[in-house]
Design a protein around this motif. Structure first.
Motif, PDB file in Angstrom:
ATOM      1  N   GLU A 152       0.854  -1.188   0.000  1.00  0.00           N
ATOM      2  CA  GLU A 152       0.000   0.000   0.000  1.00  0.00           C
ATOM      3  C   GLU A 152       0.892   1.241   0.000  1.00  0.00           C
ATOM      4  O   GLU A 152       1.423   1.647   1.035  1.00  0.00           O
ATOM      5  CB  GLU A 152      -0.916  -0.015   1.234  1.00  0.00           C
ATOM      6  CG  GLU A 152      -1.863   1.162   1.309  1.00  0.00           C
ATOM      7  CD  GLU A 152      -2.680   1.322   0.049  1.00  0.00           C
ATOM      8  OE1 GLU A 152      -2.290   2.171  -0.792  1.00  0.00           O
ATOM      9  OE2 GLU A 152      -3.686   0.615  -0.110  1.00  0.00           O
ATOM     10  N   THR A 153       1.084   1.820  -1.174  1.00  0.00           N
ATOM     11  CA  THR A 153       2.078   2.894  -1.343  1.00  0.00           C
ATOM     12  C   THR A 153       1.474   4.211  -1.818  1.00  0.00           C
ATOM     13  O   THR A 153       2.206   5.135  -2.167  1.00  0.00           O
ATOM     14  CB  THR A 153       3.145   2.453  -2.366  1.00  0.00           C
ATOM     15  OG1 THR A 153       2.516   2.222  -3.640  1.00  0.00           O
ATOM     16  CG2 THR A 153       3.864   1.201  -1.907  1.00  0.00           C
ATOM     17  N   ARG A 154       0.140   4.322  -1.840  1.00  0.00           N
ATOM     18  CA  ARG A 154      -0.465   5.513  -2.448  1.00  0.00           C
ATOM     19  C   ARG A 154      -0.047   6.800  -1.757  1.00  0.00           C
ATOM     20  O   ARG A 154       0.237   7.807  -2.422  1.00  0.00           O
ATOM     21  CB  ARG A 154      -1.990   5.380  -2.436  1.00  0.00           C
ATOM     22  CG  ARG A 154      -2.520   4.353  -3.453  1.00  0.00           C
ATOM     23  CD  ARG A 154      -4.006   4.136  -3.299  1.00  0.00           C
ATOM     24  NE  ARG A 154      -4.300   3.467  -2.026  1.00  0.00           N
ATOM     25  CZ  ARG A 154      -5.538   3.151  -1.634  1.00  0.00           C
ATOM     26  NH1 ARG A 154      -6.571   3.455  -2.393  1.00  0.00           N
ATOM     27  NH2 ARG A 154      -5.730   2.538  -0.473  1.00  0.00           N
ATOM     28  N   LEU A 155      -0.004   6.807  -0.433  1.00  0.00           N
ATOM     29  CA  LEU A 155       0.426   8.011   0.286  1.00  0.00           C
ATOM     30  C   LEU A 155       1.852   8.393  -0.088  1.00  0.00           C
ATOM     31  O   LEU A 155       2.158   9.578  -0.311  1.00  0.00           O
ATOM     32  CB  LEU A 155       0.344   7.780   1.796  1.00  0.00           C
ATOM     33  CG  LEU A 155      -1.014   7.936   2.466  1.00  0.00           C
ATOM     34  CD1 LEU A 155      -0.888   7.558   3.938  1.00  0.00           C
ATOM     35  CD2 LEU A 155      -1.533   9.365   2.331  1.00  0.00           C
ATOM     36  N   ALA A 156       2.726   7.394  -0.147  1.00  0.00           N
ATOM     37  CA  ALA A 156       4.138   7.650  -0.467  1.00  0.00           C
ATOM     38  C   ALA A 156       4.287   8.168  -1.893  1.00  0.00           C
ATOM     39  O   ALA A 156       5.086   9.077  -2.154  1.00  0.00           O
ATOM     40  CB  ALA A 156       4.956   6.388  -0.271  1.00  0.00           C
ATOM     41  N   VAL A 157       3.553   7.578  -2.825  1.00  0.00           N
ATOM     42  CA  VAL A 157       3.629   8.034  -4.214  1.00  0.00           C
ATOM     43  C   VAL A 157       3.167   9.475  -4.316  1.00  0.00           C
ATOM     44  O   VAL A 157       3.823  10.324  -4.950  1.00  0.00           O
ATOM     45  CB  VAL A 157       2.768   7.115  -5.112  1.00  0.00           C
ATOM     46  CG1 VAL A 157       2.636   7.721  -6.517  1.00  0.00           C
ATOM     47  CG2 VAL A 157       3.378   5.721  -5.203  1.00  0.00           C
ATOM     48  N   ASP A 158       2.025   9.792  -3.687  1.00  0.00           N
ATOM     49  CA  ASP A 158       1.489  11.154  -3.755  1.00  0.00           C
ATOM     50  C   ASP A 158       2.428  12.157  -3.096  1.00  0.00           C
ATOM     51  O   ASP A 158       2.476  13.339  -3.497  1.00  0.00           O
ATOM     52  CB  ASP A 158       0.118  11.218  -3.075  1.00  0.00           C
ATOM     53  CG  ASP A 158      -0.949  10.432  -3.837  1.00  0.00           C
ATOM     54  OD1 ASP A 158      -0.692  10.107  -5.018  1.00  0.00           O
ATOM     55  OD2 ASP A 158      -2.003  10.138  -3.251  1.00  0.00           O
ATOM     56  N   ALA A 159       3.191  11.689  -2.111  1.00  0.00           N
ATOM     57  CA  ALA A 159       4.116  12.583  -1.410  1.00  0.00           C
ATOM     58  C   ALA A 159       5.438  12.747  -2.153  1.00  0.00           C
ATOM     59  O   ALA A 159       6.300  13.525  -1.727  1.00  0.00           O
ATOM     60  CB  ALA A 159       4.370  12.076   0.004  1.00  0.00           C
ATOM     61  N   GLY A 160       5.630  12.003  -3.247  1.00  0.00           N
ATOM     62  CA  GLY A 160       6.844  12.133  -4.035  1.00  0.00           C
ATOM     63  C   GLY A 160       8.031  11.361  -3.500  1.00  0.00           C
ATOM     64  O   GLY A 160       9.178  11.621  -3.884  1.00  0.00           O
ATOM     65  N   LEU A 161       7.776  10.354  -2.649  1.00  0.00           N
ATOM     66  CA  LEU A 161       8.867   9.508  -2.167  1.00  0.00           C
ATOM     67  C   LEU A 161       9.260   8.509  -3.258  1.00  0.00           C
ATOM     68  O   LEU A 161       8.505   8.246  -4.185  1.00  0.00           O
ATOM     69  CB  LEU A 161       8.430   8.758  -0.909  1.00  0.00           C
ATOM     70  CG  LEU A 161       8.104   9.617   0.316  1.00  0.00           C
ATOM     71  CD1 LEU A 161       7.556   8.748   1.439  1.00  0.00           C
ATOM     72  CD2 LEU A 161       9.341  10.373   0.791  1.00  0.00           C
ATOM     73  N   HIS A 162      10.464   7.941  -3.132  1.00  0.00           N
ATOM     74  CA  HIS A 162      10.936   6.949  -4.092  1.00  0.00           C
ATOM     75  C   HIS A 162      10.183   5.646  -3.863  1.00  0.00           C
ATOM     76  O   HIS A 162      10.326   4.993  -2.825  1.00  0.00           O
ATOM     77  CB  HIS A 162      12.440   6.742  -3.924  1.00  0.00           C
ATOM     78  CG  HIS A 162      13.022   5.773  -4.918  1.00  0.00           C
ATOM     79  ND1 HIS A 162      14.273   5.218  -4.775  1.00  0.00           N
ATOM     80  CD2 HIS A 162      12.518   5.253  -6.068  1.00  0.00           C
ATOM     81  CE1 HIS A 162      14.508   4.404  -5.794  1.00  0.00           C
ATOM     82  NE2 HIS A 162      13.455   4.413  -6.591  1.00  0.00           N
ATOM     83  N   VAL A 163       9.392   5.255  -4.843  1.00  0.00           N
ATOM     84  CA  VAL A 163       8.583   4.048  -4.750  1.00  0.00           C
ATOM     85  C   VAL A 163       8.782   3.224  -6.014  1.00  0.00           C
ATOM     86  O   VAL A 163       8.700   3.739  -7.129  1.00  0.00           O
ATOM     87  CB  VAL A 163       7.086   4.388  -4.584  1.00  0.00           C
ATOM     88  CG1 VAL A 163       6.255   3.101  -4.586  1.00  0.00           C
ATOM     89  CG2 VAL A 163       6.846   5.172  -3.301  1.00  0.00           C
TER      90      VAL A 163
END
Length: 826
Positions: A254-265
């Motif tokens: 579950e990476t949606r928050l990280a993707v939206d925040a611009g983290l490396h995913v």
């Protein structure tokens, strides 16, 4: 005591926000409170309206074996004692890295340090009907409560999509609740990521014994229903009624928050060895993270991550390193354990132990004398010991003989099975089927001068029924006869087993064995999945013995049979369409010419079997070539098959002035009735219209010589490495009688022949008189064989070219980058 109460007044408490209240973050908080006591003011967000509980115990809760209260890890008092501000049932919708705040429905919460532990989300297969009420996942307590409620309905039915670890635990738990349960799994065996086929077979057998239907190789097409789930339908039309459908086909980070925040995913949130994301103030752990290209789904590595993260926040050196993992199924009464890498490879070897009576299977995979993988079923107590060996890279050379027996056998002498048999008392029962004791066998060997297994069977009946005691009888012969015992008379079919071809065939029938894994377990195969010698043989025996019940295993066939064309020395293939009785017509000839032009096929040759061979076809072109030939009405000529190849004919009485019967017509009739038939080895037929024998019928496997009074049926000829004329089997007065004799003979050969044994070798082994007695003299037996052949043909006469034109086994026809040694020409 609150964490902040222990801080010196001059030290500012850092604001630590944690997103996700699951097991990984819960363990991290425990370590943080130990490693950095009082340093952080913690706010914990959780999407569920409850705190940390042991999700590994959801299956017992679902099955009614535990209550939710028994699996709570951190209760309200624990959070209060550590000063944690809990925001359960509140989902974080965004992370603002610039302002260092997280956003939820109640506003913004600032952080100095942030931990993302959002876990994973179930993969919902995008099927028609996936949004119907009754379709659910199995990830949290809410899912469990929904399933428990559904199970309370009378005659409730559940379909589980996914035969992995989670799906099988759900299936077993729902069955305990009284539901009718079906598991659909797309792979060839359940838990295919954790178990090899042998262990997967045993697990399926045990699950089905508990009343759980397991359907492997199941491609789900749609979920049916109007206002709620009613059924699940597969691609092949199979339909299972359902009141609920549980999606257990896998999980995704579950990476949606990280993707939206611009983290490396990538697959997951990418973290360093210290569990730091691409933002130095944001950390991540659990199923949502990716470390060195690995995403972990088991709890042990997640707990290691938690410990490292706590040390990082406490500014103590620590590093998370990739770890080996072990799997254990949590289904009451089923013992399954796997660890490490147990895939097959040329640089590895395996040690296998099977106990068919106890349902035990153990397999160790070794490389350079070190255990790298283990699969245990039935007895798993030594799992942790083997797992420790895997992690430590223990050298096993000193314990090689006893390694598979487990830790308790180490340090002792190697087990001697011969000594154990020799020590049995004379009244020890050896053959349970016939009640034969050891003394009766050894006494007969000595008194009657018996030197082979057939002699012992004839005089004592030992191993003459189901044959499962054959190994013991052979050991008794070796002990009694010493150097005078020659086991060559009962040569094993391959190094994977001590059984001969004849024993294997007899046991398949006597025990009702209907799959390759079942045969290997019940007959205690020495390897996990067999070899290139035994797998094709077992596949043939099962196809021949259980038509309509056993599904042909394409991967247990040689390359020519897998791709339905003959590989040539340059890596290309030859294609031979069927020409009934050697007859063709302008339409077929035009189609062949057009295909040769269209695909730049370099050679077109007339074969010795009165057909046309297209030589030099690229592997990736095969389906397209077949499509064009199919369009002209042509099917596979099976020039590659362990089955019927050709029925060669002469022109016969319609054209030839010497012809006595319509040999061409009979040949076509035979071929159209018998095409697709599987046999132990290739089978070639011929029909000659008169004794001049222009079709060369007297050197074929089965040949017909037309005479004025009817048809003389010959068999057991050879014209290859061995040159042999046929034997006269008998005479038929009519075409119908000739066809009955030929199909009955073929069926008898199919049921008694060893794999790759040509019909002339089979005839020599069983005796001409035996065959003539069954096929010519005993009309009832002949018709029994002929009827069995006719029955099997309804499953055999499917054109493999057409199947593959429509997409079956598409993976086989990718362009070849390199070629191995070609299969010998046939």
């Amino acid at each position: 005591m609150l964490a902040s109460e222990t801080l010196p007044s001059a030290t500012r408490t850092e604001r630590l926000v944690v997103i996700g209240a699951g097991m990984a973050s819960g363990r991290a908080l425990e370590h943080i409170f130990e490693e950095a006591h009082g340093r952080f003011d913690v706010t914990l967000f959780g999407a569920e309206p409850r705190g940390n509980y042991n999700r590994l115990m959801l299956s017992p809760v679902l099955g009614g074996e535990k209550a939710y209260e028994q699996i709570i890890t951190h209760d309200t008092a624990w959070y209060a004692a550590h000063g944690v501000s809990t925001r359960f049932g509140e989902t974080v919708t965004a992370i603002d890295r610039q302002r260092k705040v997280v956003v939820s429905r109640h506003g913004e919460t600032p952080y100095d340090k942030l931990i993302i532990a959002t876990g994973s989300a179930p993969f919902i297969i995008p099927l028609p009907g996936k949004d119907l009420p009754g379709v659910m996942a199995f990830r949290d307590l809410d899912d469990v409560n929904a399933m428990v409620e559904a199970a309370q309905r009378p005659n409730a039915r559940a379909v589980i999509i996914g035969g992995g670890l989670l799906g099988l635990e759900a299936a077993a738990a729902l069955r305990l609740r009284g539901m009718e349960v079906v598991v659909l799994h797309i792979a060839g065996h359940v838990m295919d990521r954790q178990l090899d086929p042998a262990a997967g077979y045993l697990l399926q057998r045990d699950l089905e014994a508990r009343g759980i239907k397991v359907h492997c190789k199941a491609q789900t097409k749609a979920i049916l229903g109007q206002n709620a789930v009613e059924a699940v339908v597969l691609d092949d039309g199979t339909t299972y009624g359902a009141d609920i459908v549980v999606m257990a086909a896998g999980i995704r980070p579950e990476t949606r928050l990280a993707v939206d925040a611009g983290l490396h995913v990538e697959r997951g949130i990418v973290v360093s060895d210290q569990m730091v994301t691409s933002d130095p103030d944001i950390f991540a752990l659990g199923e949502c993270v990716e470390h060195e290209k690995i995403v972990y789904g088991l709890v042990a590595p997640l707990y290691d991550q938690a410990k490292v993260l706590a040390k990082t926040l406490a500014k103590t050196d620590a590093a998370f390193r990739p770890v080996q993992t072990a799997t254990q199924l949590k289904v009451t009464g089923v013992s399954v354990y796997s660890a490490g890498d147990f895939a097959d490879a040329e640089d590895r070897e395996e040690i296998v132990l099977r106990d068919a009576t106890s349902g035990v299977y153990k397999r160790l995979v070794l490389k350079d004398d070190r255990v790298i993988g283990a699969v245990l079923y039935g007895e798993t107590a030594d799992g942790p010991w083997f797992f420790d060996m895997i992690r430590k890279g223990t050298d096993t050379r000193e314990m090689r003989d006893t390694l598979i027996f487990g830790q308790a056998y180490q340090g002792g002498a190697a087990l001697d099975p011969m000594a154990a048999v020799a020590a049995l008392p004379d009244d020890a029962e050896i053959c349970g089927c016939n009640g034969v004791c050891k003394g009766a066998i050894t006494g007969a060997i000595v008194s009657k001068g018996l030197t082979d297994l057939d002699g012992v069977r004839a005089h004592t009946k030992a191993s003459a029924s189901c044959g499962s005691c054959t190994h013991l009888v052979e050991k008794l012969m070796a002990i009694t006869l010493g150097d005078g015992y020659n086991p060559a008379a009962v040569k094993p079919m391959c190094p994977c087993t001590e059984y001969s071809h004849g024993d294997v065939r007899r046991l398949i029938q006597a025990k009702g064995l209907k799959s390759i894994p079942e045969v290997m377990q019940e007959l205690e195969w020495k390897t996990s999945c067999g070899c290139a010698k035994c797998r094709p043989a077992l596949n043939y025996y099962l196809v021949a013995d259980w038509p309509g019940e056993y599904e042909d295993d394409n991967q247990s066939r040689f390359i020519n049979e897998r791709v339905h064309a003959n590989i040539q020395k340059d890596g290309t293939y030859s294609v031979v369409p069927r020409m009934w009785g050697g007859m063709t017509n302008p339409k077929e000839l035009r189609a062949i010419a057009d295909v040769a032009d269209k695909f730049a096929i370099p050679a077109v040759k007339v074969t010795g079997g009165q057909r046309i061979d297209l030589l030099g076809v690229k592997k990736e072109d095969l389906p397209a070539v077949w499509a064009d030939l199919n369009a002209a009405g042509m099917v596979s000529g099976a020039a590659y098959a362990k089955g019927l190849r050709t029925v060669k004919t002469c022109v016969g009485s319609d054209w030839c002035r010497f012809g006595t019967q319509d040999s061409t017509g009979l040949g076509i009739r035979i071929e159209k009735f018998m095409w697709g038939a599987w046999t132990p080895a290739k089978l070639k037929l011929a029909v000659s219209g008169c004794p001049r024998n222009c079709a060369e019928a007297t050197c074929k496997d089965i040949g017909v010589i037309c005479v004025d009074s009817g048809y003389d049926i010959h068999f057991a000829g050879a014209a290859g490495l061995d040159i042999k004329g046929t034997e006269l089997l008998g005479h038929a007065d009519s075409e119908d009688e000739a066809l009955e004799i030929i199909t009955a003979l073929t069926q008898m050969y199919r049921e008694q022949g060893h794999y790759l044994e040509r019909i002339y070798k089979w005839a020599k082994r069983v005796g001409m008189d035996t065959i003539k007695g069954a096929i010519i003299d005993d009309l009832a037996k002949r018709r029994h064989y002929a009827e069995r052949f006719a029955y099997s043909q309804q499953f055999a006469q499917v054109d493999p070219w057409e199947e593959r034109v429509n997409g079956k086994d598409a993976h086989e026809f990718a362009a070849m980058a390199e070629f191995g040694l070609p299969q010998a020409a046939e």
